[in-house]
Design an enzyme around this catalytic site. Structure first.
Site, PDB file in Angstrom:
ATOM      1  N   GLY A   1       0.847  -1.200   0.000  1.00 49.21           N
ATOM      2  CA  GLY A   1       0.000   0.000   0.000  1.00 49.21           C
ATOM      3  C   GLY A   1       0.878   1.244   0.000  1.00 49.21           C
ATOM      4  CG  LEU A   2      -0.803   5.399   0.259  1.00 51.64           C
ATOM      5  CD1 LEU A   2      -1.557   6.430   1.083  1.00 51.64           C
ATOM      6  CD2 LEU A   2      -0.186   6.073  -0.955  1.00 51.64           C
ATOM      7  CB  ALA A   3       3.454   2.385   4.555  1.00 49.28           C
TER       8      ALA A   3
ATOM      9  NE  ARG B   1     -11.431  11.441  10.987  1.00 47.03           N
ATOM     10  CZ  ARG B   1     -10.683  10.912  10.028  1.00 47.03           C
ATOM     11  NH1 ARG B   1      -9.964   9.833  10.272  1.00 47.03           N
ATOM     12  NH2 ARG B   1     -10.638  11.456   8.846  1.00 47.03           N
TER      13      ARG B   1
ATOM     14  CB  SER C   1      -4.280   8.000   7.695  1.00 46.43           C
ATOM     15  OG  SER C   1      -5.011   8.236   6.532  1.00 46.43           O
TER      16      SER C   1
ATOM     17  CG  HIS D   1     -11.724   5.375   9.746  1.00 50.43           C
ATOM     18  ND1 HIS D   1     -11.925   4.905   8.466  1.00 50.43           N
ATOM     19  CD2 HIS D   1     -10.965   6.500   9.612  1.00 50.43           C
ATOM     20  CE1 HIS D   1     -11.317   5.707   7.606  1.00 50.43           C
ATOM     21  NE2 HIS D   1     -10.718   6.671   8.261  1.00 50.43           N
TER      22      HIS D   1
END
Lengths: 237, 533
Positions: free
Chosen positions: B17-19, B291, B393, B354
């Site tokens: 993924g992104l990381a 949040r 995030s 989440h």
């Protein structure tokens, strides 16, 4: 709601395929094929012959139409299992599930879509130099960026055949993302790849545009990128 | 490209993924080869689900935003539980990261050539760069193309359809990693890949199947295995409930905070009349409070007998231009899943799990307690403290991958000789056992927690230990126990961790909880964090 789910199963690529027909009951109107498969895999289900349903192999990830993992052929039509509501998909109370047909089957509904990524590597879909995004280019780049690489477009494409030089919409949509903000020699390089692997093999049936689960405006991207390629050719003449 | 598993000098990245992509790209830019190992290709990673945007003090909106303000907002929202030095690094690098993304063709919303920024929760300045309402997806598309460039040069070797099975240790030093054992999920064959390791396998969604907004492909097995092999975890009690989620078939679906950033309002019906409770209780930030605060307020509002037992997100006053240019996918999604047009009718929403602020305990360079082992992205405990800010995030994943890669580049291990690994036990956990553990966790780890329920959950998990059939089930229960014990250990309320029996924040607990396993689950506190509120 009672629905029969017919699944084309096979243990490995070499094993003979066979249909397993499973009665499935749900009270939720919006149950998707993906949710049904997850439920079947939680255990304890039997088919119409009383045989236990062994875990069904299939790919899934986001369940929100954003990752393309769960693409399969549902009642003859390629789509995402997370997008297909059982009730709507059923024909005479039956939903058939088959793996995508243009990729090698790993097992059951799981296919190996490596060719999608290999084709993008062959086309050298990347930028060597920094891209310069403009306000005007944003719309096309955004739309093209949403390509899921799910393979549904290739399933219905009359011109795509794995191993051939034509790579279909799954190849040219990412190309148009880069071309939206590319200039100079880089643009020339990617335009040439586009010409060889997209423009020249495309019969313009646009079946891909109708089937794309992400709703990408493929026709618009195609027209835009074709125009860009011809402008580029014209500039060189 | 043919992947040579034993070739020396390769770094093994688990998760694409992104990381993972960020780590791979930054290693490749430093000419360090890596294997990018994932069960599914990057296109299927959870990162594609991120919607709202990515924070960075670009200050393109004329609001005099600064790196210091970004830093302070992040620390404050995290209730001063995050490492200030790490957060400073994150905020300082954020503008450069967004400019890098722009340079690889991410189509951020822009006007007159300038990247536009939007409001996001817990921040007084516009700081969130965005691409309509699918920022994660478009970031991933650009990074995948960028990574492909390095794949073609032999610097990134992808091992798709491979799952992490176990860490391999070196015999030279205690708890030094020498590589990973991975399993080809197509064939079931295991291979050992030598070299340093960066974990980027995402959060703990697999412990709550069907109950989070994340990917269902995350089984939680990687985290459980890492914990069982001695990798230390931190702040496991810090689980973010996002205030605006909806139930869809098989999971929770996020309604992005961007909807409130663009003007959306939360209300409930009190004695039959709309009550905009966030605006009344928090006049300054209103619907854009962090949040944890909103989810907690919703928890109370939903239990108020004068209220209708449902909270709505009202987006009816948003202009056509906002729907078209900033939130088009969100509108389509709500129409598809709920059959209602959010431009015309309010959306019934509930808080849902989440994000996991807790995870593998890392330092500011993303080193774990195990030599040659790093962790980045949601799988690690860094930057977000007791509550993560929206927009941080994706930034945390990208910067974390970069920080790990850059530090590792300067500390590459020499030849590693893994000890003979024990016979692999690749038996899966029984789905019924997974569900049972999840139900126990959910019973005790809601928005409001208390000691008695946590104690009962711990006892139930300990009882379950006697019913396990394989290593994966065993490891899963140990990590589940660590989560429960972390929540019991923190006898205060802070950020996402609200204890009804300890409702106040106690500054003695401004410390990270640390859980580790050495035959049994052990709890400790990290030393006090030097932060001034």
């Amino acid at each position: 709601m009672n629905i029969r789910i017919d699944i084309l199963r096979r243990a490995t690529e070499e094993s003979p395929p066979w249909w397993q027909k499973v009665p499935f009951e749900t009270e939720r109107e919006n149950t998707t094929v993906a949710a049904a498969l997850n439920e079947l895999n939680s255990g304890g289900f039997h088919d119409i012959h009383g045989k236990l349903v062994e875990p069904i192999r299939w790919d899934c990830s986001c369940l929100q139409k954003k990752c393309g993992a769960c693409a399969m052929v549902i009642n003859g039509r390629p789509c995402l299992a997370c997008d297909a509501v059982l009730k709507t998909a059923a024909k005479k109370g039956v939903v058939t599930l088959e793996p995508l047909r243009k990729f090698p089957v790993v097992a059951d509904l799981m296919v190996d879509r490596s060719i999608l990524f290999e084709n993008l590597s062959l086309m050298k879909i990347w930028a060597e130099k920094e891209l310069v995004m403009t306000d005007r280019a944003t719309d096309a780049a955004y739309d093209a960026s949403r390509c899921l690489q799910c393979g549904c477009c290739l399933e219905v494409c009359p011109n795509f055949c794995p191993g051939d030089d034509f790579f279909g919409a799954a190849g040219f949509v990412p190309t148009s993302r880069l071309l939206a903000s590319m200039t100079g020699e880089e643009q020339q390089r990617v335009c040439a790849a586009y010409a060889s692997h997209a423009y020249e093999g495309c019969g313009k049936s646009l079946s891909c545009a109708k089937i794309c689960p992400a709703g990408i405006d493929i026709e618009h991207l195609l027209l835009r990128t074709n125009a860009q390629m011809f402008r580029r050719k014209h500039d060189r003449m | 490209m043919e992947v040579n598993a034993t070739q020396a000098g390769f770094v093994n990245i688990i998760g694409a993924g992104l990381a993972g992509l960020s780590a791979a790209i930054h290693l490749a830019r430093l000419e360090i080869p890596c294997r990018l190992i994932s069960v599914q290709p990057s296109e299927r990673a959870q990162s594609v689900l991120a919607e709202g945007g990515i924070n960075g003090a670009l200050d393109t909106m004329g609001e005099k935003d600064t790196v210091e303000a970004h830093c302070e907002d992040t620390l404050r929202a995290g209730c001063y539980l995050a490492d200030p030095a790490a957060v400073r690094g994150l905020a300082e690098h954020a503008p450069e990261i967004i400019r890098f993304l722009d340079g690889i063709g991410v189509p951020f919303n822009r006007k007159d050539g300038t990247i536009q920024l939007r409001n996001f929760g817990g921040q007084k300045k516009k700081r969130t760069a965005y691409a309509r309402s699918s920022t994660g997806k478009v970031l991933m598309s650009a990074l995948i193309d960028e990574c492909r460039k390095y794949e073609s040069r032999g610097l990134v070797a992808r091992l798709s359809h491979h799952a992490f099975s176990a860490l391999l240790f070196s015999g030279v030093e205690e708890l030094a990693c020498a590589g990973v054992r991975v399993e080809d999920v197509y064939t079931g064959k295991s291979i050992d890949c030598t070299g340093a390791v960066i974990f980027c396998f995402g959060g703990l969604n697999g412990f709550f199947p069907g109950m989070t907004t994340g990917t269902t492909a995350n089984s939680g097995d990687a985290a459980a295995q890492a914990f069982a092999q001695g990798v230390r975890f931190g702040n496991l009690e810090m689980i973010q409930y996002h205030p605006t989620t909806i139930g869809i078939s098989g999971k929770r679906c996020l309604i992005s905070e961007a909807a409130r950033g663009e003007g959306g309002r939360l209300y409930t019906l009190r004695n039959g009349k709309p009550w905009y409770f966030m605006e009344e209780k928090y006049p300054e930030l209103g619907n854009l409070m962090p949040r944890d605060v909103i989810s907690r307020e919703m928890y109370f509002v939903l239990r108020d007998p004068d209220c209708g037992g449902q909270v709505f997100l009202d987006l009816r006053e948003l202009s056509g231009e906002i729907w078209k240019q900033r939130l088009p996918d969100l509108r389509a999604e709500v129409k598809h899943y709920l059959g209602l047009d959010p431009a015309k009718a309010p959306i019934p929403v509930e808080p849902g799990i989440h994000y996991f602020m807790g995870g593998i305990d890392v330092d500011e360079f993303h080193r774990t307690n195990v030599g040659n082992l790093y962790a980045a992205g949601e799988c690690c405990c860094q930057y977000h403290g007791a509550n993560r800010l929206g927009g941080n995030s994706m930034l945390g994943a990208l910067y974390g991958g970069q920080a790990a890669a850059e530090h590792l580049a300067g500390h590459l291990p020499g030849m590693l000789a893994p000890l003979p690994a024990p016979q692999a036990d690749n038996d899966c956990a029984d789905p019924k056992m997974i569900l049972q553990i999840s139900e126990i966790l959910l019973s005790a780890l809601g928005i409001a927690r208390d000691g008695n329920t946590l104690q009962s959950a711990q006892e139930q998990l300990e009882d379950l230990l006697g019913c396990t059939r394989n290593e994966r089930e065993h490891s899963r229960i140990y990590l589940a126990l660590a989560i429960i014990r972390s929540a019991a250990f923190r006898e205060e309320s802070r950020g996402a961790h609200f204890r009804v029996d300890f409702p106040e924040t106690n500054e003695e607990y401004r410390r990270q909880t640390v859980a580790h396993f050495d035959g049994q689950v052990k709890m400790a506190y990290r030393a006090s964090l030097e932060t001034t509120p």
